[in-house]
Design a protein around this motif. Sequence first.
Motif, short mmCIF file in Angstrom:
data_model
loop_
_atom_site.label_atom_id
_atom_site.label_comp_id
_atom_site.label_asym_id
_atom_site.label_seq_id
_atom_site.Cartn_x
_atom_site.Cartn_y
_atom_site.Cartn_z
N VAL A 3 -9.22 -0.07 -6.62
CA VAL A 3 -9.53 -0.91 -5.48
C VAL A 3 -9.04 -2.33 -5.72
O VAL A 3 -9.15 -2.87 -6.84
CB VAL A 3 -11.05 -0.89 -5.17
CG1 VAL A 3 -11.87 -1.36 -6.36
CG2 VAL A 3 -11.38 -1.69 -3.94
N LEU B 281 -15.11 5.88 -2.80
CA LEU B 281 -16.03 4.86 -3.30
C LEU B 281 -17.24 4.74 -2.38
O LEU B 281 -17.10 4.56 -1.17
CB LEU B 281 -15.32 3.51 -3.37
CG LEU B 281 -16.12 2.34 -3.96
CD1 LEU B 281 -16.39 2.56 -5.44
CD2 LEU B 281 -15.40 1.02 -3.74
N LEU C 135 -13.24 -5.46 -0.42
CA LEU C 135 -12.70 -4.33 -1.16
C LEU C 135 -11.67 -3.62 -0.30
O LEU C 135 -11.93 -3.29 0.87
CB LEU C 135 -13.82 -3.34 -1.52
CG LEU C 135 -15.09 -3.92 -2.15
CD1 LEU C 135 -16.12 -2.81 -2.34
CD2 LEU C 135 -14.78 -4.60 -3.48
N LYS C 136 -10.48 -3.40 -0.87
CA LYS C 136 -9.44 -2.61 -0.19
C LYS C 136 -9.14 -1.41 -1.08
O LYS C 136 -8.55 -1.55 -2.15
CB LYS C 136 -8.19 -3.46 0.05
CG LYS C 136 -8.42 -4.60 1.02
CD LYS C 136 -7.14 -5.32 1.38
CE LYS C 136 -6.69 -6.26 0.28
NZ LYS C 136 -5.52 -7.05 0.68
N LEU C 137 -9.56 -0.24 -0.64
CA LEU C 137 -9.48 0.94 -1.50
C LEU C 137 -8.07 1.53 -1.48
O LEU C 137 -7.51 1.82 -0.41
CB LEU C 137 -10.49 1.99 -1.05
CG LEU C 137 -10.67 3.17 -2.01
CD1 LEU C 137 -11.15 2.70 -3.37
CD2 LEU C 137 -11.65 4.19 -1.44
N HIS C 138 -7.51 1.68 -2.67
CA HIS C 138 -6.17 2.27 -2.79
C HIS C 138 -6.23 3.75 -3.14
O HIS C 138 -5.42 4.54 -2.66
CB HIS C 138 -5.37 1.53 -3.87
CG HIS C 138 -3.92 1.94 -3.88
ND1 HIS C 138 -2.96 1.28 -3.16
CD2 HIS C 138 -3.27 2.97 -4.51
CE1 HIS C 138 -1.79 1.87 -3.34
NE2 HIS C 138 -1.95 2.89 -4.15
N TYR D 21 0.82 -1.20 0.00
CA TYR D 21 0.00 0.00 0.00
C TYR D 21 0.87 1.26 0.00
O TYR D 21 0.55 2.24 -0.69
CB TYR D 21 -0.93 0.01 1.21
CG TYR D 21 -1.79 1.25 1.29
CD1 TYR D 21 -2.96 1.34 0.54
CD2 TYR D 21 -1.43 2.34 2.07
CE1 TYR D 21 -3.74 2.48 0.58
CE2 TYR D 21 -2.20 3.48 2.12
CZ TYR D 21 -3.35 3.55 1.36
OH TYR D 21 -4.12 4.69 1.39
N VAL E 37 -11.17 5.62 -9.21
CA VAL E 37 -11.13 4.72 -8.06
C VAL E 37 -10.26 3.53 -8.42
O VAL E 37 -10.42 2.93 -9.50
CB VAL E 37 -12.54 4.26 -7.66
CG1 VAL E 37 -12.49 2.93 -6.91
CG2 VAL E 37 -13.23 5.30 -6.81
N TRP F 159 -7.42 -6.12 -9.51
CA TRP F 159 -7.60 -4.68 -9.41
C TRP F 159 -8.87 -4.29 -10.17
O TRP F 159 -9.14 -4.81 -11.25
CB TRP F 159 -6.42 -3.94 -10.02
CG TRP F 159 -5.18 -3.91 -9.18
CD1 TRP F 159 -4.16 -4.81 -9.20
CD2 TRP F 159 -4.82 -2.91 -8.21
NE1 TRP F 159 -3.17 -4.45 -8.31
CE2 TRP F 159 -3.56 -3.28 -7.69
CE3 TRP F 159 -5.44 -1.75 -7.75
CZ2 TRP F 159 -2.90 -2.52 -6.72
CZ3 TRP F 159 -4.78 -1.00 -6.78
CH2 TRP F 159 -3.53 -1.38 -6.28
N ASN G 241 -18.16 5.52 -7.98
CA ASN G 241 -17.08 6.48 -7.81
C ASN G 241 -17.71 7.85 -7.58
O ASN G 241 -18.30 8.43 -8.48
CB ASN G 241 -16.19 6.51 -9.06
CG ASN G 241 -15.01 7.45 -8.91
OD1 ASN G 241 -15.00 8.33 -8.04
ND2 ASN G 241 -14.00 7.29 -9.76
N PRO H 185 -9.22 5.86 0.81
CA PRO H 185 -8.01 5.06 0.72
C PRO H 185 -7.59 4.45 2.05
O PRO H 185 -7.64 5.10 3.10
CB PRO H 185 -6.98 6.08 0.21
CG PRO H 185 -7.78 7.00 -0.65
CD PRO H 185 -9.08 7.15 0.10
#
Length: 377
Positions: A332, A290, A283-286, A91, A330, A263, A324, A308
Motif C-alpha cells: 500500500v 486490506l 492509503l492507496k492499495l496496490h 499503478y 499487502v 510504501w 492483511n 487493489p
Amino acid sequence: MTTKITQEQLNHYTIHSSQFVSCNQAFVDCRTPGSEQKENYSFIGLGVSQSSDQFVNLKERHGFNIGAGAMPKGCVNNLHSHYTAEVFYIYKGDWEFKWGNKGENTAVLPEKTVFSPMTWMFRGFRNVGVDDGFIFTVLGGDETGGIIWHPDVLKEAAKHGLFLSVDNELLDTVENPDALNGVKLFEPMTQDQMQQVMHQISPEQMKQRFVLFEDLVWSDDALLCSKVDGHQCSVAPVIGWGMSEDKDHVPPIYNPHTFSLEWLKIPAGHSVAMHRLQEHQVLKLHQGTLQVVLNTEAEGQVSNTIHPKDILSVPPHSWRTFKNVGSEDVLVVVVLEGDSPKHIEWSTAIIQQAQEQNYALDHCGYITLHSLVKYAK
C-alpha cells in the motif's frame, strides 16, 4: 484528542474503484489529436482540473490533493508545469515521461515507480505500455494554483476552440461561441520567461527523482509494533520523513512537498497494530486485501475492506489498525499530511508488549532498546 468514526463516516472516506468517476474534458488539450482519450479523476480535492464538470469524491481539505489519469496505449498528456508538487505513482503500465522547455529529455518508467518532477519545470507523459494505463497523482497543498501549459499546447488547443481564462477556467468556443466575451485569457509564457524561471534538469540529475520499486530500501524495524508477534510489517520511504520509526531511514526525495509518501508492506496473517496519528493519512492499495479497522473496542469499532486500486482516507486523531486478510503480501502507498516527521501514538498494549521484548521509542520517536531509555528523565 480522539476522533471516533462512525460506519457512515468510514464509508464516506472509502473510495472503491467502482466509485471512480472520470472527466474527459478536464484540460485544455482534451481535443488535441493524441490526447483526446485521456480521462481525469479527482479523488481528494479538485486538483488541477480545469472543468466545472469534474467530479470530486472527497472535498475535505487534507493538505494535499489526490487524483489519477487513465490513458489508453499511445495517449499523451502534453507539456505543462505546476506551482506545487506533482508526484506520480504508476499503478498500471509503462509510461514515457518527457521534460524540459522543449520536452527534450525522456525516460520510460515501469509500474510501481514513484516520480516527483521539480515544480516550475515543463513535463508531459505518454502511455507506452501494451494496454490501458493508470497513474495516480498527488499534488501539494489544498490550493494548487492550477497549471501552466506550454505555449505550443495552448496554441494547438486554440485550433480546436479551447482556451483558458486567467482563473484557470476552460473556455469552449465550440459549445459557446461567446465564451471569450469579456474574459481575460491566460497569457502564454514567453521564451524569455521560460529561460528565467523553468528548471532545466539533465536525465542524470532526474534519476534522483525516479524511485523504482526495485530500488526501495525496506526496513523491518520501521514500526514499533513489528517487535510484537502478529504485527510484522515493513516500510520503505520515498518522499519526506513519513511515519517510519527507524532512526536510519532516509527518504530518497526529501525536499518539501506538503506531504510524505512511503510504501507499507504487511505479510499475510499480520497487521499494523492499533495506533493513531494527528495528520490526515491516505492509503492507496496496490496489492492484496486490506481490512481497515477504526476506533478502539471501547469506542465501538467499524471497518471496511479495500482491494487493489481502492483509496481510503483515515481522519486525524482516530485510532486505527490495518489487517492483511488475504493470502499474499499487502502493498500500500501511504500519503501523510505535512513535511515534518510523523509521530505515531501506539496503544498501551503494544507499548507494553514491545517493552517485554526490550524495545521502546526514544525521545525523538525512534525505536531503540527499552533498557536504555526506561530511566531517562
